[in-house]
Write a protein that holds these residues in place. Structure first.
Motif, PDB file in Angstrom:
ATOM      1  N   HIS A 105      34.390  10.630 -35.825  1.00 42.86           N
ATOM      2  CA  HIS A 105      35.687  10.438 -35.179  1.00 42.86           C
ATOM      3  C   HIS A 105      36.704  11.150 -36.057  1.00 42.86           C
ATOM      4  CE1 HIS A 105      34.431   7.231 -32.249  1.00 42.86           C
ATOM      5  NE2 HIS A 105      33.363   7.370 -33.018  1.00 42.86           N
ATOM      6  N   THR A 112      42.216  11.166 -31.501  1.00 37.40           N
ATOM      7  CA  THR A 112      40.923  11.114 -32.169  1.00 37.40           C
ATOM      8  C   THR A 112      39.886  11.804 -31.300  1.00 37.40           C
ATOM      9  OG1 THR A 112      41.480   9.021 -33.239  1.00 37.40           O
ATOM     10  CG2 THR A 112      39.157   9.594 -33.137  1.00 37.40           C
ATOM     11  N   VAL A 114      35.802  12.990 -30.802  1.00 38.92           N
ATOM     12  CA  VAL A 114      34.458  12.550 -31.163  1.00 38.92           C
ATOM     13  C   VAL A 114      33.530  13.755 -31.161  1.00 38.92           C
ATOM     14  CG1 VAL A 114      32.537  11.030 -30.560  1.00 38.92           C
ATOM     15  CG2 VAL A 114      34.882  10.288 -30.143  1.00 38.92           C
ATOM     16  N   ALA A 154      35.907   6.578 -27.873  1.00 38.85           N
ATOM     17  CA  ALA A 154      36.719   7.711 -28.300  1.00 38.85           C
ATOM     18  C   ALA A 154      38.160   7.311 -28.553  1.00 38.85           C
ATOM     19  CB  ALA A 154      36.666   8.813 -27.243  1.00 38.85           C
TER      20      ALA A 154
END
Length: 163
Positions: A105, A112, A114, A154
Motif C-alpha cells: 500500500h 493509497t 495497491v 485499497a
C-alpha cells in the motif's frame, strides 16, 4: 447487478482485465481507481501523463475521467521504471505478505495505491519507492452517475508525515 442492470458481460478474465466502469473494476477485485483529466486524448493525474491506455469509446478528447489499474499492473522498485508507461514516487505505508507475493500500500498524492511485489523484495513501511504503471495495462472511462463501489482494502488511511 448495479441499479437492477448488468453493467458488463463477457468472459471473466476479459471483464476483469477490461472493466467498463469503476463499479465493475472494484466489484471484480482490488483496483486502483484514479480521478483523471483527459487532455488531447491522454489521461493526466496530478500532472503525470498516462499514455497508451485503453480509452473508452465516447470518452472524447477532453474532460474528467477515471483510470483503473489492477495491483498486478504496477511495478514497485527503488529506481526508475523504464519498462513502464508512467511512474510516480511514493511512500510505503503498509505491507501484507501473501506467501509468494506481498501486497504493498503506497501513498502518492493524497491517495493509497495497491501494488503486488515478490515476497523477497526488501520494502519496509515508511520507505520511499517508485511505482511504475505497465505499458498496455489499465483503462480510462467516464463513469455514469450511480453507485461507485470501492475496494475496501485499497482504502487505508494515509498516515500524516508527523507520525
Amino acid at each position: 447487478f448495479s441499479q437492477g442492470r448488468v453493467p458488463q458481460q463477457g468472459a471473466p478474465m476479459e471483464v476483469y482485465r477490461n472493466p467498463v466502469s469503476s463499479f465493475v473494476a472494484a466489484f471484480l477485485g482490488t483496483s486502483n481507481l484514479l480521478e483523471a483529466t483527459v487532455r488531447g486524448g491522454m489521461a493526466i493525474v496530478d500532472g503525470v501523463a498516462f499514455p497508451g491506455l485503453a480509452m473508452a469509446a465516447g470518452l472524447g478528447p477532453a474532460g474528467p475521467a477515471t483510470l483503473s489499474f489492477r495491483p498486478e499492473d504496477l511495478v514497485a522498485g527503488p529506481g526508475p521504471a523504464d519498462d513502464c508507461a508512467a511512474a510516480v514516487d511514493g511512500r510505503l505505508v503498509f505491507r501484507r505478505d501473501l506467501g509468494a507475493t506481498s501486497e504493498l500500500h503506497v501513498a502518492w498524492g493524497g491517495r493509497t495505491l495497491v501494488a503486488l511485489a515478490p515476497a523477497a523484495a526488501a520494502f519496509a513501511p515508511g520507505g520511499e519507492l517508485r511505482l511504475g504503471f505497465r505499458h498496455g495495462r489499465g483503462g480510462c472511462w467516464r463513469d455514469e452517475p450511480g453507485p461507485r463501489r470501492t475496494a475496501p482494502r485499497a482504502r487505508l488511511p494515509v498516515p500524516d508525515d508527523r507520525d
